[in-house]
Write a protein that holds these residues in place. Structure first.
Motif, PDB file in Angstrom:
ATOM      1  N   ARG A  18       0.846  -1.220   0.000  1.00 13.49           N
ATOM      2  CA  ARG A  18       0.000   0.000   0.000  1.00 13.49           C
ATOM      3  C   ARG A  18       0.876   1.262   0.000  1.00 13.49           C
ATOM      4  N   TYR A  19       1.893   1.222   0.892  1.00 14.62           N
ATOM      5  CA  TYR A  19       2.755   2.420   0.979  1.00 14.62           C
ATOM      6  C   TYR A  19       3.473   2.661  -0.348  1.00 14.62           C
ATOM      7  N   ILE A  20       3.953   1.556  -0.922  1.00 17.69           N
ATOM      8  CA  ILE A  20       4.694   1.716  -2.189  1.00 17.69           C
ATOM      9  C   ILE A  20       3.759   2.251  -3.275  1.00 17.69           C
ATOM     10  N   MET A  21       2.550   1.713  -3.288  1.00 12.73           N
ATOM     11  CA  MET A  21       1.590   2.181  -4.298  1.00 12.73           C
ATOM     12  C   MET A  21       1.233   3.655  -4.048  1.00 12.73           C
TER      13      MET A  21
ATOM     14  N   GLY B 219      -5.588   4.342  -8.869  1.00 16.02           N
ATOM     15  CA  GLY B 219      -4.486   3.971  -7.976  1.00 16.02           C
ATOM     16  C   GLY B 219      -4.942   3.944  -6.533  1.00 16.02           C
ATOM     17  N   VAL B 220      -5.748   4.935  -6.156  1.00 13.48           N
ATOM     18  CA  VAL B 220      -6.253   5.008  -4.782  1.00 13.48           C
ATOM     19  C   VAL B 220      -7.147   3.796  -4.497  1.00 13.48           C
ATOM     20  N   ILE B 221      -7.964   3.454  -5.485  1.00 17.88           N
ATOM     21  CA  ILE B 221      -8.827   2.268  -5.323  1.00 17.88           C
ATOM     22  C   ILE B 221      -7.955   1.021  -5.126  1.00 17.88           C
ATOM     23  N   ALA B 222      -6.879   0.922  -5.948  1.00 20.99           N
ATOM     24  CA  ALA B 222      -5.983  -0.232  -5.837  1.00 20.99           C
ATOM     25  C   ALA B 222      -5.372  -0.313  -4.437  1.00 20.99           C
ATOM     26  N   ILE B 223      -5.036   0.848  -3.885  1.00 19.08           N
ATOM     27  CA  ILE B 223      -4.485   0.870  -2.519  1.00 19.08           C
ATOM     28  C   ILE B 223      -5.511   0.323  -1.542  1.00 19.08           C
ATOM     29  N   GLY B 224      -6.764   0.764  -1.731  1.00 21.11           N
ATOM     30  CA  GLY B 224      -7.843   0.328  -0.838  1.00 21.11           C
ATOM     31  C   GLY B 224      -8.014  -1.199  -0.896  1.00 21.11           C
TER      32      GLY B 224
ATOM     33  N   TYR C 202      -2.797  -3.951  -8.484  1.00 25.16           N
ATOM     34  CA  TYR C 202      -1.536  -3.233  -8.697  1.00 25.16           C
ATOM     35  C   TYR C 202      -1.008  -3.501 -10.101  1.00 25.16           C
ATOM     36  N   TYR C 203      -0.993  -4.806 -10.468  1.00 27.62           N
ATOM     37  CA  TYR C 203      -0.514  -5.137 -11.817  1.00 27.62           C
ATOM     38  C   TYR C 203      -1.392  -4.466 -12.881  1.00 27.62           C
ATOM     39  N   GLY C 204      -2.693  -4.574 -12.629  1.00 28.26           N
ATOM     40  CA  GLY C 204      -3.649  -4.000 -13.602  1.00 28.26           C
ATOM     41  C   GLY C 204      -3.384  -2.507 -13.798  1.00 28.26           C
ATOM     42  N   TRP C 205      -3.158  -1.814 -12.664  1.00 27.54           N
ATOM     43  CA  TRP C 205      -2.908  -0.357 -12.742  1.00 27.54           C
ATOM     44  C   TRP C 205      -1.627  -0.076 -13.540  1.00 27.54           C
TER      45      TRP C 205
ATOM     46  N   LEU D  85       6.968   1.306 -12.371  1.00 24.74           N
ATOM     47  CA  LEU D  85       7.825   0.296 -11.740  1.00 24.74           C
ATOM     48  C   LEU D  85       7.379   0.038 -10.299  1.00 24.74           C
ATOM     49  N   LEU D  86       7.061   1.146  -9.597  1.00 20.70           N
ATOM     50  CA  LEU D  86       6.630   1.002  -8.202  1.00 20.70           C
ATOM     51  C   LEU D  86       5.343   0.182  -8.117  1.00 20.70           C
ATOM     52  N   ALA D  87       4.418   0.409  -9.042  1.00 20.11           N
ATOM     53  CA  ALA D  87       3.137  -0.316  -9.017  1.00 20.11           C
ATOM     54  C   ALA D  87       3.380  -1.813  -9.244  1.00 20.11           C
ATOM     55  N   LEU D  88       4.286  -2.119 -10.227  1.00 20.59           N
ATOM     56  CA  LEU D  88       4.578  -3.524 -10.501  1.00 20.59           C
ATOM     57  C   LEU D  88       5.251  -4.173  -9.290  1.00 20.59           C
ATOM     58  N   PHE D  89       6.130  -3.374  -8.638  1.00 22.31           N
ATOM     59  CA  PHE D  89       6.819  -3.862  -7.440  1.00 22.31           C
ATOM     60  C   PHE D  89       5.797  -4.100  -6.314  1.00 22.31           C
ATOM     61  N   ALA D  90       4.865  -3.177  -6.170  1.00 22.82           N
ATOM     62  CA  ALA D  90       3.820  -3.313  -5.145  1.00 22.82           C
ATOM     63  C   ALA D  90       3.019  -4.591  -5.402  1.00 22.82           C
ATOM     64  N   GLY D  91       2.743  -4.850  -6.683  1.00 22.89           N
ATOM     65  CA  GLY D  91       1.994  -6.060  -7.056  1.00 22.89           C
ATOM     66  C   GLY D  91       2.762  -7.305  -6.637  1.00 22.89           C
ATOM     67  N   ARG D  92       4.056  -7.306  -6.899  1.00 21.39           N
ATOM     68  CA  ARG D  92       4.901  -8.458  -6.572  1.00 21.39           C
ATOM     69  C   ARG D  92       4.929  -8.707  -5.058  1.00 21.39           C
ATOM     70  N   LEU D  93       5.153  -7.636  -4.317  1.00 19.37           N
ATOM     71  CA  LEU D  93       5.199  -7.756  -2.855  1.00 19.37           C
ATOM     72  C   LEU D  93       3.868  -8.274  -2.323  1.00 19.37           C
ATOM     73  N   SER D  94       2.826  -7.691  -2.868  1.00 18.76           N
ATOM     74  CA  SER D  94       1.484  -8.033  -2.393  1.00 18.76           C
ATOM     75  C   SER D  94       1.217  -9.526  -2.642  1.00 18.76           C
ATOM     76  N   LYS D  95       1.730 -10.088  -3.747  1.00 20.50           N
ATOM     77  CA  LYS D  95       1.565 -11.489  -4.072  1.00 20.50           C
ATOM     78  C   LYS D  95       2.326 -12.351  -3.057  1.00 20.50           C
ATOM     79  N   LYS D  96       3.534 -11.860  -2.716  1.00 18.72           N
ATOM     80  CA  LYS D  96       4.388 -12.581  -1.780  1.00 18.72           C
ATOM     81  C   LYS D  96       3.707 -12.694  -0.402  1.00 18.72           C
ATOM     82  N   TYR D  97       3.079 -11.627   0.035  1.00 20.83           N
ATOM     83  CA  TYR D  97       2.496 -11.595   1.380  1.00 20.83           C
ATOM     84  C   TYR D  97       1.141 -12.286   1.430  1.00 20.83           C
ATOM     85  N   SER D  98       0.516 -12.473   0.282  1.00 19.19           N
ATOM     86  CA  SER D  98      -0.830 -13.023   0.344  1.00 19.19           C
ATOM     87  C   SER D  98      -0.795 -14.548   0.407  1.00 19.19           C
TER      88      SER D  98
END
Lengths: 190, 659
Positions: free
Chosen positions: A6-9, A92-97, A104-107, A177-190
Motif C-alpha cells: 500500500r505504501y509503495i503504491m 491507484g487510490v482504489i488499488a491501494i484500498g 496493482y498489476y492491472g494499474w 515500476l513502483l506499481a509492478l513492485f507493489a503487485g509483486r510484494l502483495s503477491k508474496k504476502y498473500s
C-alpha cells in the motif's frame, strides 16, 4: 508487512500526481547564438519553457522554415490529459484500498498502455510540426525534416535538438515500476 | 607686473617637466619595449568568447556620455548616453527620453561628463548604480547597472559648473556637488569685477534613497572660491567630505596667473552629519531655486521631468562645526582619502610635493581650536597641526591619487607625465612609470573606496601625439593599463578612449553580472501607448495627431502598410518590441524624419514623432540586423494632401503572423 505494498503504491500515485507540478517532457534546442539553449517544457496541461518568452522564441525560429506555430490553446491533449491523469490517480487510490496483486498489476498495465498511447500521440504531433510546412516558408530546404527526436539527440539544420523526459515524466515512469513492485510484494504476502 | 614675473616661472615649470619627461623616457622606454613583447601581451589577452575580469566605466568627457570597457583587454562594450543626445539609441530624440535632458534652462542636448562614481555599501563598490556629473550645466546622473542606462538626472541650482562631483559617501547616503565657477548668489546682473562682494560658492548634498532616487538634501553657502574636486570620508572619517579649492584669491580674470598667487589654498572639510543635525533643527534658509529632476521609469519606459522651486541652504557662520578649511599648498586639484579614512591627500597641482593631512590630527586641531584665522565664519586650521606628511619631490604637477589596498598610493603627475607609487605613512617614493602622455586621472578598481582591488591601474591620458595612427588634427585620448600586482608597475596596454576620459571606475565583473537584465518582461510594460501583441496594433486619429500602435517581432512591423496620413499631421509611432529574448532589439527609421532612429529593447515601447511635409509614399525599416529576414523588415506610409478624404487604413500581410 501486509501494508507495505500500500505504501509503495501510495508513493507511485504521488509520483504520478507530480505531473500536475512538474513538466512531463522537455525539448532543448542548442545553437551557437543560443549559448544557454532554448528549452521547451511540456506539461500535461500547458507548454512552457525556462522563461516566459520561450514558446514565442521557438515559434519565431520555426516560422523561418514554415513550421506551424505551437499554440497550446489549439492542442486538445492539454485539455483532456489532466483528466486522464486524475482518473489514473483515482484508480491507484482504489488499488491501494483493495490491496490485491491483480489491481496493482492491472494499474501498472493501464499506465503502460496510456504511456504508449501518449508517446505515439507525441510522435504524431512532432511528425506534423516537422513535416507539415507552409508553402510560403521564407526558407525552404529541399528534403529537410524539422521533426525533433522522440527521445535522444538529433541535428536539425543549424540546431541540435535534445528530447528527454522531464522531472514529472521520470517520476511518472517510476510510478509504473513502483506499481509492478507493489503487485509483486502483495503477491508474496498473500 | 605680476604677469611678467609669473609667466616665466610657469614656463620654467613646464620646461622642467619636459626635461624630466625627456630624461626618463630614454632609459625606461627601452626596458618597456622588452616587457611588452611577451608576458604583457599574455596578461591582457582575453581569448575569443572569454570574459574580462573587470568592468571599467569611463567618463566620455566632452561627449557627455559614459563608455563601458573590459579590463584587462581594454575592449569597448557600450557607450551609455547620459548628458548628450545620441542618435544611435534615439536618446534625447524619442519622446520617452527627451525629458531626461530637460533643465531649468530648457532642453540642453549636451554636457561635459567628468567623474563616474560607483555606488558603495560599507565603503565597497556594490555594482548597483553609477553616478556621473555634468560639468557645464550642473547636473548629476544615475545609471542603473542592471540595464546600463541612464535612469535619473538631477540639476544642481545655485551652481556654475559642477566639477567636484559626485564622489559618494560610504553607504551612498549622498553624492555631492560643488561649483567650480562661483557665480552671483542669487544670480543677478552685476559687474563681473564685483566678484568678491557678489559671488558665492555653493556645495550640494544629493541624497540617494534605497531605490537610488535622488533629491537635493541641502546646500552649503561658501566663499567664492573654485571648488575643484572632492572625496567623501570612509571608516573613521565617514561623515565628512573634503573639497579642494583654488582661486582662493577670488579673481575673475586671467585666472591662470591671478589664481595661482596664494602659496596655499584650502581643502574644505564638511561635516555632513552635523549638517543633518542643523537641517533637523530647522537651522537653514529655504531659498527659491529652479532645478529639474528627471526620472526614467522602467515600467512605463518613459522619463518625466519636474521643475522644483526651492532648496535648503546652510550658512556656515550660523552653523558652527559644519565647515573647516585645511590649508593645502599650490592650488590642490584632486583630494583623495586612503582606504582607512585616516589620510587625506591634497594633490597640489602647481607643486612638486604632495601634502597629506591626517584626519585624527584634524579632529584634534578642531578640539583644540588651533585656528589660524577665519574666513566668512569658517575656521582655517593651522597647517602644521593637520599635516601628516609630505611626499617630497615625487614629480611635477600632481593631480590625482588612488590606492591599492596594500598600503600603497599611486599619484598621477600631469607635467612630468608619470604615475608615481609611494608608501602611505612613510611617504617614500617606491616606483615611477611613464605615461604617454600627460596623465590626468588614474583608476584602480575600487581605488577610491575602502576596499581597492589592487591588480591593475589605468592611467587616463590627455594627449596621445604619436602613439596611434594619425587621424588628422584631432587625436584620441587614451588609457594605459599597468599591472600593479608586483613591486614595480608594469605597462601592459594602450587603448583609445572616447572624448576625454576624465575619471573612471572599475569593478569586478562578478559584482555586476548577476544583476544584468536580458530584456524587459512584456507583461510589466506600463507604457500608456503600448501594444501587448499584434492584436493590439491600430492607428487612431485625434484631429491632426495620429497615434500608431505598432509592434515589432522577427521580422516584421505590425502594421507595415499605413494609409490615410496627411501632410501637416503629427504622427506618433509608438513601437513596442514584442521580443522576449536576449540581444534582439529592433530599430525603426523613417525616410526624411528630422530626428533619429528608435532602438527598442525587448519588451520596451518607444515613440517616434514624425511630421510629414510632402505627399508621397515613405518607406520605413528596421535598422538593427535582427534575423535572417531583417532585410525584409520594412514598410510604407502613404502621405496624402492635407485636404484628402482618404481614410485611415492599416494592415500586415495576407497570412496570420506570429502572436
Amino acid at each position: 508487512m501486509k501494508n507495505l505494498p500500500r505504501y509503495i503504491m501510495a508513493i507511485a500515485v504521488l509520483f504520478l500526481a507530480s505531473l500536475f507540478l512538474f513538466p512531463i517532457w522537455r525539448i532543448t534546442l542548442i545553437a551557437p547564438q543560443y549559448p544557454d539553449g532554448v528549452t521547451m517544457q511540456i506539461h500535461i496541461n500547458k507548454i512552457g519553457g525556462d522563461s516566459p518568452g520561450t514558446l514565442q522564441n521557438i515559434n519565431i525560429l520555426n516560422h523561418y522554415v514554415g513550421m506551424k506555430y505551437i499554440e497550446p490553446e489549439s492542442i486538445p491533449e492539454l485539455k483532456y490529459f489532466p483528466w486522464v491523469i486524475t482518473a489514473l490517480i483515482l484508480l491507484g487510490v482504489i488499488a491501494i484500498g483493495i490491496n490485491k496483486p491483480a489491481f496493482y498489476y492491472g494499474w501498472g498495465i493501464i499506465m503502460i498502455l496510456v504511456a504508449i498511447a501518449g508517446i505515439y500521440d507525441f510522435y504524431l504531433w512532432e511528425y506534423d510540426y516537422g513535416h507539415n510546412l507552409s508553402a510560403n516558408a521564407p526558407i525552404k530546404i529541399p528534403g529537410a525534416s524539422f521533426q525533433p527526436p522522440l527521445i535522444g539527440k538529433k541535428d536539425i539544420i543549424n540546431f541540435t535538438a535534445l528530447s528527454y523526459p522531464s522531472l514529472g515524466g521520470i517520476l511518472a515512469g517510476a510510478s509504473i515500476l513502483l506499481a509492478l513492485f507493489a503487485g509483486r510484494l502483495s503477491k508474496k504476502y498473500s | 607686473m605680476k604677469r611678467t614675473i609669473k609667466i616665466p616661472i610657469l614656463f620654467s615649470l613646464v620646461m622642467a617637466g619636459i626635461l624630466v619627461m625627456g630624461c626618463n623616457s630614454t632609459g625606461e622606454q627601452n626596458s618597456q619595449t622588452g616587457l611588452l613583447s611577451n608576458d604583457a601581451a599574455q596578461q591582457v589577452y582575453v581569448a575569443p568568447g572569454e570574459y574580462d575580469d573587470y568592468y571599467a566605466f569611463m567618463s566620455g568627457g566632452f561627449s557627455g556620455q559614459v563608455t563601458v570597457h573590459g579590463l584587462p583587454s581594454g575592449r569597448l562594450f557600450k557607450t551609455i548616453p547620459v548628458f548628450s543626445v545620441d542618435g544611435e539609441k534615439g536618446y534625447g530624440f524619442n519622446e520617452e527620453t527627451k525629458p531626461m535632458l530637460n533643465t531649468s534652462r530648457g532642453f540642453v542636448p549636451w554636457d561635459d561628463s567628468h567623474h563616474p562614481e560607483l555606488s558603495q555599501t560599507k565603503g565597497k563598490t556594490d555594482g548597483r548604480w553609477l553616478f556621473i556629473n555634468g560639468n557645464n550645466t550642473p547636473r548629476i546622473a544615475r545609471l542603473d547597472l542592471s540595464v546600463f542606462e541612464t535612469v535619473e538626472i538631477i540639476e544642481i541650482p545655485n551652481s556654475g559648473g559642477n566639477h567636484s562631483s559626485p564622489f559618494t559617501t560610504e553607504n551612498t547616503e549622498y553624492v555631492v556637488a560643488g561649483t567650480r565657477f562661483s557665480v552671483p548668489y542669487p544670480q543677478a546682473d552685476v559687474a563681473i569685477n564685483s566678484y568678491k562682494e557678489n559671488f558665492k560658492g555653493m556645495l550640494t548634498y544629493v541624497s540617494v534613497g534605497n531605490e537610488g532616487e535622488m533629491d537635493i538634501a541641502f546646500q552649503i553657502l561658501l566663499p567664492a572660491f573654485d571648488y575643484d574636486l572632492a572625496h567623501s570620508g570612509k571608516g573613521k572619517s565617514h561623515g565628512w567630505t573634503f573639497f579642494t579649492t583654488y582661486n582662493t584669491e577670488q579673481k575673475s580674470t586671467l585666472l591662470e596667473v591671478t589664481a595661482s598667487q596664494n602659496d596655499k589654498d584650502f581643502i574644505a572639510a564638511i561635516n555632513w552629519k552635523k549638517a543633518e543635525e542643523y537641517i533637523q533643527q530647522g537651522n537653514y534658509k529655504e531659498v527659491p531655486a529652479k532645478w529639474a529632476h528627471n526620472v526614467y521609469d522602467e515600467h512605463t519606459h518613459m522619463a518625466t521631468s519636474e521643475i522644483n522651486d526651492k532648496v535648503k541652504v546652510l550658512i556656515p557662520s550660523e552653523c558652527p562645526g559644519l565647515v573647516y578649511f585645511l590649508p593645502t599648498p599650490k592650488s590642490p586639484h584632486g583630494v583623495d582619502v586612503d582606504p582607512s579614512g585616516e589620510y587625506i591627500v591634497g594633490n597640489g597641482k602647481l607643486s612638486a610635493d604632495l601634502t597629506v593631512h591626517s584626519f585624527t590630527k584634524m579632529e584634534e586641531a578642531i578640539a583644540n581650536e588651533s585656528f589660524e584665522t577665519e574666513i566668512s565664519g569658517i575656521p582655517v586650521l593651522k597647517f602644521e597641526e593637520v599635516v601628516a606628511g609630505t611626499v617630497k619631490e615625487a614629480g611635477l604637477g600632481p593631480l590625482h591619487t588612488e590606492f591599492d589596498g596594500k598600503g600603497n598610493a599611486y599619484t598621477s603627475f600631469f607635467i612630468s607625465s608619470e604615475v608615481v607609487k609611494w608608501k602611505v605613512g612613510t611617504w617614500e617614493v617606491l616606483d615611477r612609470a611613464q605615461s604617454y602622455y600627460s596623465v590626468g586621472h588614474i583608476m584602480i578598481p575600487g581605488g577610491d573606496s575602502a576596499e581597492p582591488e589592487g591588480e591593475y591601474l589605468v592611467s587616463l591620458n590627455k594627449i596621445t601625439k604619436d602613439r596611434y595612427l594619425p587621424t588628422g588634427p584631432e587625436l584620441c585620448h587614451s588609457a594605459q593599463l599597468y599591472d600593479i600586482s608586483g613591486d614595480k608597475m608594469k605597462l601592459l596596454l594602450d587603448f583609445p578612449t572616447m572624448g576625454e576620459p576624465h575619471y573612471a571606475q572599475g569593478i569586478s565583473a562578478d559584482r555586476i553580472i548577476p544583476n544584468v537584465k536580458k530584456f524587459y518582461p512584456i507583461e510589466e510594460n506600463q507604457h500608456p501607448y503600448r501594444a501587448m501583441g499584434e492584436k493590439d496594433t491600430r492607428v487612431e486619429r485625434e484631429g491632426k495627431e495620429v497615434h500608431v500602435y505598432m509592434t515589432t517581432i522577427r521580422s516584421h512591423f505590425s502594421p507595415d502598410n499605413i494609409e490615410g496620413i496627411k501632410v501637416g499631421d503629427k504622427v506618433y509611432f509608438h513601437v513596442t518590441n514584442l521580443e522576449q529574448d536576449w540581444d534582439v532589439p529592433h530599430g525603426f527609421a523613417v525616410m526624411g524624419a528630422n530626428n533619429a532612429e528608435l532602438l527598442i529593447m525587448g519588451g520596451q515601447t518607444e515613440t517616434f514623432l514624425w511630421e510629414p511635409k510632402e505627399v508621397g509614399v515613405i518607406p520605413f525599416y528596421c535598422t538593427d540586423f535582427c534575423s535572417a529576414l531583417h532585410q525584409e523588415m520594412q514598410g510604407y506610409i502613404r502621405v496624402s494632401p492635407a485636404n484628402s478624404s482618404i481614410a485611415l487604413k492599416w494592415g500586415l500581410g495576407e497570412e496570420e503572423p506570429v502572436q
